[in-house]
Scaffold this active site. Structure first.
Site, PDB file in Angstrom:
ATOM      1  N   GLU A 118       0.858  -1.289   0.059  1.00 16.24           N
ATOM      2  CA  GLU A 118       0.061  -0.002  -0.057  1.00 16.24           C
ATOM      3  C   GLU A 118       0.741   1.311  -0.018  1.00 16.24           C
ATOM      4  O   GLU A 118       2.026   1.292   0.400  1.00 16.24           O
ATOM      5  CB  GLU A 118      -0.788   0.110   1.287  1.00 16.24           C
ATOM      6  CG  GLU A 118      -1.789  -1.281   1.511  1.00 16.24           C
ATOM      7  CD  GLU A 118      -2.343  -1.235   2.462  1.00 16.24           C
ATOM      8  OE1 GLU A 118      -2.314  -0.316   3.588  1.00 16.24           O
ATOM      9  OE2 GLU A 118      -3.025  -2.242   2.959  1.00 16.24           O
ATOM     10  N   LYS A 120       2.359   4.619   1.646  1.00 15.11           N
ATOM     11  CA  LYS A 120       1.995   5.244   2.911  1.00 15.11           C
ATOM     12  C   LYS A 120       1.666   6.526   2.869  1.00 15.11           C
ATOM     13  O   LYS A 120       2.477   7.504   2.455  1.00 15.11           O
ATOM     14  CB  LYS A 120       3.558   4.850   3.601  1.00 15.11           C
ATOM     15  CG  LYS A 120       3.522   5.348   5.163  1.00 15.11           C
ATOM     16  CD  LYS A 120       4.759   4.851   5.729  1.00 15.11           C
ATOM     17  CE  LYS A 120       4.756   4.948   7.191  1.00 15.11           C
ATOM     18  NZ  LYS A 120       4.732   6.429   7.399  1.00 15.11           N
ATOM     19  N   ASP A 122       1.078  10.319   3.814  1.00 13.37           N
ATOM     20  CA  ASP A 122       1.561  10.984   4.978  1.00 13.37           C
ATOM     21  C   ASP A 122       0.582  12.025   5.753  1.00 13.37           C
ATOM     22  O   ASP A 122       0.222  12.862   5.184  1.00 13.37           O
ATOM     23  CB  ASP A 122       2.728  12.124   4.235  1.00 13.37           C
ATOM     24  CG  ASP A 122       3.597  12.374   5.212  1.00 13.37           C
ATOM     25  OD1 ASP A 122       3.711  11.915   6.535  1.00 13.37           O
ATOM     26  OD2 ASP A 122       4.623  13.111   4.907  1.00 13.37           O
ATOM     27  N   TYR A 233      -7.185   1.787   5.662  1.00 14.68           N
ATOM     28  CA  TYR A 233      -6.246   0.735   5.587  1.00 14.68           C
ATOM     29  C   TYR A 233      -6.202  -0.573   6.503  1.00 14.68           C
ATOM     30  O   TYR A 233      -5.289  -1.396   6.387  1.00 14.68           O
ATOM     31  CB  TYR A 233      -4.685   1.217   5.467  1.00 14.68           C
ATOM     32  CG  TYR A 233      -4.273   2.185   6.723  1.00 14.68           C
ATOM     33  CD1 TYR A 233      -4.214   1.558   7.908  1.00 14.68           C
ATOM     34  CD2 TYR A 233      -3.858   3.470   6.733  1.00 14.68           C
ATOM     35  CE1 TYR A 233      -3.906   2.262   9.033  1.00 14.68           C
ATOM     36  CE2 TYR A 233      -3.680   4.101   7.793  1.00 14.68           C
ATOM     37  CZ  TYR A 233      -3.520   3.443   9.038  1.00 14.68           C
ATOM     38  OH  TYR A 233      -3.089   4.053  10.065  1.00 14.68           O
ATOM     39  N   LYS A 321      10.447   3.304   3.328  1.00 15.35           N
ATOM     40  CA  LYS A 321      10.307   4.927   3.248  1.00 15.35           C
ATOM     41  C   LYS A 321      11.006   5.120   1.960  1.00 15.35           C
ATOM     42  O   LYS A 321      11.877   4.461   1.523  1.00 15.35           O
ATOM     43  CB  LYS A 321      11.068   5.375   4.611  1.00 15.35           C
ATOM     44  CG  LYS A 321      10.307   5.120   5.830  1.00 15.35           C
ATOM     45  CD  LYS A 321       8.853   5.765   5.920  1.00 15.35           C
ATOM     46  CE  LYS A 321       9.225   7.187   6.381  1.00 15.35           C
ATOM     47  NZ  LYS A 321       9.219   7.563   7.549  1.00 15.35           N
ATOM     48  N   CYS A 415       7.798  49.081   5.984  1.00 18.33           N
ATOM     49  CA  CYS A 415       7.635  48.203   4.715  1.00 18.33           C
ATOM     50  C   CYS A 415       8.537  48.312   3.844  1.00 18.33           C
ATOM     51  O   CYS A 415       8.913  49.687   3.409  1.00 18.33           O
ATOM     52  CB  CYS A 415       6.245  48.552   4.320  1.00 18.33           C
ATOM     53  SG  CYS A 415       5.969  47.861   2.344  1.00 18.33           S
ATOM     54  N   CYS A 418       6.871  50.592   0.617  1.00 17.49           N
ATOM     55  CA  CYS A 418       6.521  51.887   0.611  1.00 17.49           C
ATOM     56  C   CYS A 418       7.078  52.516   1.747  1.00 17.49           C
ATOM     57  O   CYS A 418       6.997  53.994   1.755  1.00 17.49           O
ATOM     58  CB  CYS A 418       4.979  52.096   0.609  1.00 17.49           C
ATOM     59  SG  CYS A 418       4.379  51.333   2.255  1.00 17.49           S
ATOM     60  N   CYS A 439       2.268  45.430   6.887  1.00 18.12           N
ATOM     61  CA  CYS A 439       2.296  47.123   6.392  1.00 18.12           C
ATOM     62  C   CYS A 439       1.078  47.557   6.572  1.00 18.12           C
ATOM     63  O   CYS A 439      -0.061  47.117   6.160  1.00 18.12           O
ATOM     64  CB  CYS A 439       2.970  47.175   4.865  1.00 18.12           C
ATOM     65  SG  CYS A 439       2.501  48.633   4.295  1.00 18.12           S
ATOM     66  N   CYS A 444      -0.295  50.902  -0.122  1.00 18.48           N
ATOM     67  CA  CYS A 444       0.991  50.501  -0.670  1.00 18.48           C
ATOM     68  C   CYS A 444       0.929  49.938  -2.133  1.00 18.48           C
ATOM     69  O   CYS A 444       0.186  49.000  -1.939  1.00 18.48           O
ATOM     70  CB  CYS A 444       1.386  49.784   0.650  1.00 18.48           C
ATOM     71  SG  CYS A 444       2.959  48.555   0.118  1.00 18.48           S
TER      72      CYS A 444
HETATM   73  S1  IVH Z   1      -0.860   0.241   8.901  1.00 23.77           S
HETATM   74  C1  IVH Z   1      -0.304  -2.349  12.327  1.00 23.77           C
HETATM   75  N1  IVH Z   1      -1.131   1.364   6.354  1.00 23.77           N
HETATM   76  O1  IVH Z   1       2.087   5.044   8.990  1.00 23.77           O
HETATM   77  C2  IVH Z   1      -0.211  -1.311  11.005  1.00 23.77           C
HETATM   78  N2  IVH Z   1      -0.266   2.814   8.231  1.00 23.77           N
HETATM   79  O2  IVH Z   1       4.421   4.438  10.651  1.00 23.77           O
HETATM   80  C3  IVH Z   1      -0.457   0.103  11.351  1.00 23.77           C
HETATM   81  N3  IVH Z   1       0.120   5.039   7.409  1.00 23.77           N
HETATM   82  O3  IVH Z   1       0.466   5.127  12.452  1.00 23.77           O
HETATM   83  C4  IVH Z   1      -0.662   0.918  10.276  1.00 23.77           C
HETATM   84  N4  IVH Z   1      -0.550   4.997   5.489  1.00 23.77           N
HETATM   85  O4  IVH Z   1      -0.389   6.700  10.452  1.00 23.77           O
HETATM   86  C5  IVH Z   1      -0.606   1.519   7.697  1.00 23.77           C
HETATM   87  N5  IVH Z   1      -1.358   2.292   4.376  1.00 23.77           N
HETATM   88  C6  IVH Z   1      -0.964   2.406   5.487  1.00 23.77           C
HETATM   89  C7  IVH Z   1      -0.481   3.550   6.010  1.00 23.77           C
HETATM   90  C8  IVH Z   1      -0.014   3.688   7.355  1.00 23.77           C
HETATM   91  C9  IVH Z   1       0.079   5.628   6.490  1.00 23.77           C
HETATM   92  C10 IVH Z   1       0.670   5.702   8.713  1.00 23.77           C
HETATM   93  C11 IVH Z   1      -0.091   5.426   9.996  1.00 23.77           C
HETATM   94  C12 IVH Z   1       0.821   4.539  11.020  1.00 23.77           C
HETATM   95  C13 IVH Z   1       2.017   4.929  10.547  1.00 23.77           C
HETATM   96  C14 IVH Z   1       3.076   4.100  10.936  1.00 23.77           C
END
Ligand code: IVH
Length: 689
Positions: A118, A120, A122, A233, A321, A415, A418, A439, A444
């Site tokens: 999946e 990840k 942010d 997820y 990552k 400023c 101006c 300002c 201005c």
């Molecule tokens: S699974 C037991 N799946 O990443 C598994 N986490 O560093 C728990 N996150 O706290 C998380 N996308 O906030 C999972 N597809 C994904 C995710 C995901 C983002 C975040 C989540 C978690 C953090 C872990």
């Protein structure tokens, strides 16, 4: 009157709720709307009206609750029934191969393991608890064991179902805790920060912080204005759900109406995971939201259970990552820019550096406090980061590399454009010092230019060909000193500008001419009133009939509009009370601007609406007005109450006017009344002031 509801109306409310949930899901989860926004809004409006008439029909999972609830004084804490775990991180193929090997060793197998891969996301992890298919609670992850209850904020996220229906395969679980990541898309984030910049508010450093800040709003009405989304997820506690793999579980969540990331790859080997990592890494910048890696999960739930967890993370999953686009470089200087509302923004001028293929020589520094807190000095070696599309930012300085030649930055007291004095204002409501320095000269040139650029921009007057350079020239040559002057330009005033031939001059004047017919919401947005972005402008246009009414609008009236709070209301009233703004608006209208009011909505105002007439009317008797209103389906009563929709205030209006003000009733003039009466017989768009 409680209990007065008939079965037909009750059925209509149920049907409206179901229909709105359905279309909400089509739009926000499936990205595949079936009906127009206007049709959706009309149904919502009808439901709002019915719920207001029959308060006993209120329901916590009605689609109308998505606009937010009264503010909380604090968040309650909740203990997660199952802890919300975090993930171990891997940074290269070796880390991931080790993970795969560890798993096979623990399971005592040489067979290839099937994974689900999946993106990840942010954002911020949340838990959504559903009881019998109804959202009962939403909570943050917190420390993994205890989180904060943020149900009202969660409900404002349109891709979170408030209720879900039984699925064919799984029926309706009596308990289902869904886990997912709440995030803000890049576009929504940029728009939010743009708005905050012009409002003189501190900027969010990145979409993740913006999402976190929005989820932790005690006032869910504010959260409702933030473009939050979710991808689900996983699950926490659940009952009556027969699934044997992670992928099956995700598929069942999808069937229930939860939003699952379409980038998810089901049942892949570890080699396929590596291929997919490369693909995702390449796609990353083009995605409409930020991802910082991928998550690899053992698919088989039985194997997951066998592997178990260690301390705070599962043995069956790992985060792979991406490498952050970070570099060190020298901060050569700090330049100060002046924005539309006079906000001074410091910008870092960097020794050019390559960040994931892009040369970066400028980066944002947010505000004075941020620079001081991070102790960033001119001449420092600094860390810069570029996350996707977002403007690069200076993350921190490296004090150990200082030579002693560095200098501390202070915001200029004058400023830079101006020369007028600058000031850090106090917030009108909280009294706290604002993050931004401004300002204070409304004239201005930097502010005037930015104001006019905003005025002519796409969502506003949309004047084609009036770009930044042209605005700058017009202001510098003093051909215009305000937006209203645009409507008085003639060929002689533009022909002498650089790169302006006969033809472009003609085109520009034609574009100005064309822009003069403008809808009310765009007109309001164009004015650049603090805190009034496209959203709020739309709300005002929907609820306040005409510009003339806006001139007299009270804070109380504005506060009755869902989505408008104290600060916004205060700012709008302040704007329309300023004599110079009133002069500006009159000059626009005299220059030929014709506001198109939403005629259909105006006509709808009359049917079933309650009016009170007070004071002396000029063009007709009160009795005439009453007859005309009643002929169009409106009710006219003698006294003001909370049921009154409009008070028509003629000359020498007395106590009824005071009462209407106190109750926050919309007060309209005789001119507006005439306009509404003629609109109700004529459904074509019309214009008045
Ligand atoms: S699974 C037991 N799946 O990443 C598994 N986490 O560093 C728990 N996150 O706290 C998380 N996308 O906030 C999972 N597809 C994904 C995710 C995901 C983002 C975040 C989540 C978690 C953090 C872990």
């Amino acid at each position: 009157m409680p209990g007065a509801i008939d079965s037909q109306t009750r059925a209509e409310i149920t049907r409206l709720r179901e229909t709105l949930h359905y279309h909400n899901h089509r739009y926000h989860v499936l990205d595949d709307p079936e009906i127009s926004d206007a049709a959706y809004d009309r149904m919502m409006q009808r439901l709002i009206e019915l719920e207001a008439t029959y308060p006993e029909m209120a329901s916590p999972d009605s689609p109308t609750t998505r606009v937010g609830a009264p503010p909380l004084s604090k968040f309650e804490s909740t203990r997660h029934a199952l802890p919300m775990l975090s993930l171990d991180n891997g940074f290269d193929e070796k880390d991931i191969l080790d993970f795969d090997q560890r798993i096979r060793k623990l399971l005592a197998t040489d067979d290839a393991i099937q994974y689900t891969a999946e993106a990840k996301i942010d954002g911020i992890a949340v838990a959504l608890v559903y009881e019998n298919g109804r959202l009962a609670m939403g909570a943050t992850r917190g420390d993994g064991e205890y989180g904060e209850v943020i149900t009202e904020n969660i409900k404002t996220i349109r891709s979170v179902p408030l209720v879900f229906q039984p699925s064919k395969a799984h029926g309706l679980p009596s308990l289902l805790e869904v886990r997912g990541e709440v995030f803000m898309g890049r576009e929504g984030f940029q728009r939010l920060n743009q708005q905050r910049l012009s409002d003189g508010l501190s900027l969010f450093a990145n979409p993740r912080n913006a999402a976190a800040g929005s989820l932790r709003q005690l006032d869910s009405k504010i959260a409702a204005t933030r473009p939050l989304q979710i991808f689900c997820y996983g699950v926490g506690r659940f009952s009556d759900l027969q699934v044997t793999s992670h992928w099956q579980m995700l598929s069942s969540l999808k069937e229930f109406g939860f939003k699952i990331n379409p980038l998810t790859r089901a049942r892949v080997t570890i080699e396929e995971v590596f291929d997919y990592y490369r693909i995702l890494n390449e796609q990353r910048e083009a995605l409409p939201y930020e991802i910082d890696g991928m998550v690899i999960k053992v698919d088989d739930l039985l194997l997951q259970a066998k592997l178990g967890i260690k301390s705070r993370s599962p043995r069956w999953a790992i985060a792979y990552k991406f490498k952050a686009a970070q570099e060190t470089t020298t901060l050569l200087d700090i330049e100060v820019q002046v924005g539309r509302t006079g906000t001074l923004t410091p910008v870092a001028i960097l020794s050019p550096v390559n960040l994931a293929g892009v040369t970066v020589s400028r980066a944002s520094l947010h505000n004075e406090d941020d620079i001081a807190q991070k102790d960033i000095r001119i001449g420092d070696t600094v860390f810069v980061e570029r996350a996707g599309d977002v403007i690069p930012r200076v993350v921190k300085s490296i004090p150990s590399l200082r030579t002693g030649e560095e200098s501390v930055f202070t915001m200029p007291k004058q400023c830079p454009v101006c020369g007028a004095d600058t000031l850090r204002e106090r917030n009108l409501i909280s009294g706290r010092l604002e993050a931004a320095t401004r300002c204070m000269n409304a004239g201005c040139p930097a502010q005037v230019k930015e104001n006019i650029k905003h005025f002519a921009s796409k969502g506003a007057f949309d004047i084609e060909g009036l770009g930044d350079k042209l605005v700058a020239q017009l202001v510098e040559k003093e051909a215009i000193t305000s937006a209203a002057d645009l409507f008085y330009l003639d060929k002689s005033s533009v022909i002498d500008l650089e790169r302006m031939g006969e033809k472009s001059a003609r085109n520009l004047l034609a574009a100005v001419e064309k822009s003069k017919r403008i809808t009310f919401d765009r007109f309001i947005f164009a004015l650049g009133i603090r805190y009034v972005g496209e959203n709020v402008a739309g709300l005002i246009a929907k609820h306040i009939p005409t510009l003339e009414d806006l001139f007299h609008v009270t804070k109380e009236t504005l506060l009755t509009i869902d989505g408008i709070g104290e600060v916004i209301a205060e700012s709008i009233c302040f704007y329309f009370q300023q004599a110079q703004n009133r002069r500006l608006l009159h000059r626009m209208i005299e220059g030929g601007v014709m506001i198109q009011y939403p005629a259909a909505i105006q006509a709808e105002y009359l049917t079933g609406k309650t009016f009170v007439l007070t004071g002396t009317l000029q063009g007709m008797t009160r009795n005439d007005a009453k007859k005309q209103l009643m002929a169009r389906g409106a009710k006219v009563t003698g006294s003001v109450s909370s049921k009154t929709d409009y008070l028509v205030a003629g000359d020498a209006a007395g106590s009824k006017l005071d009462k209407a003000k106190a109750l926050g009733i919309t007060i309209i003039s005789e001119t507006t009344l005439n306009k509404m009466l003629s609109d109700a017989t004529d459904s074509s768009p019309s214009s008045v002031i």
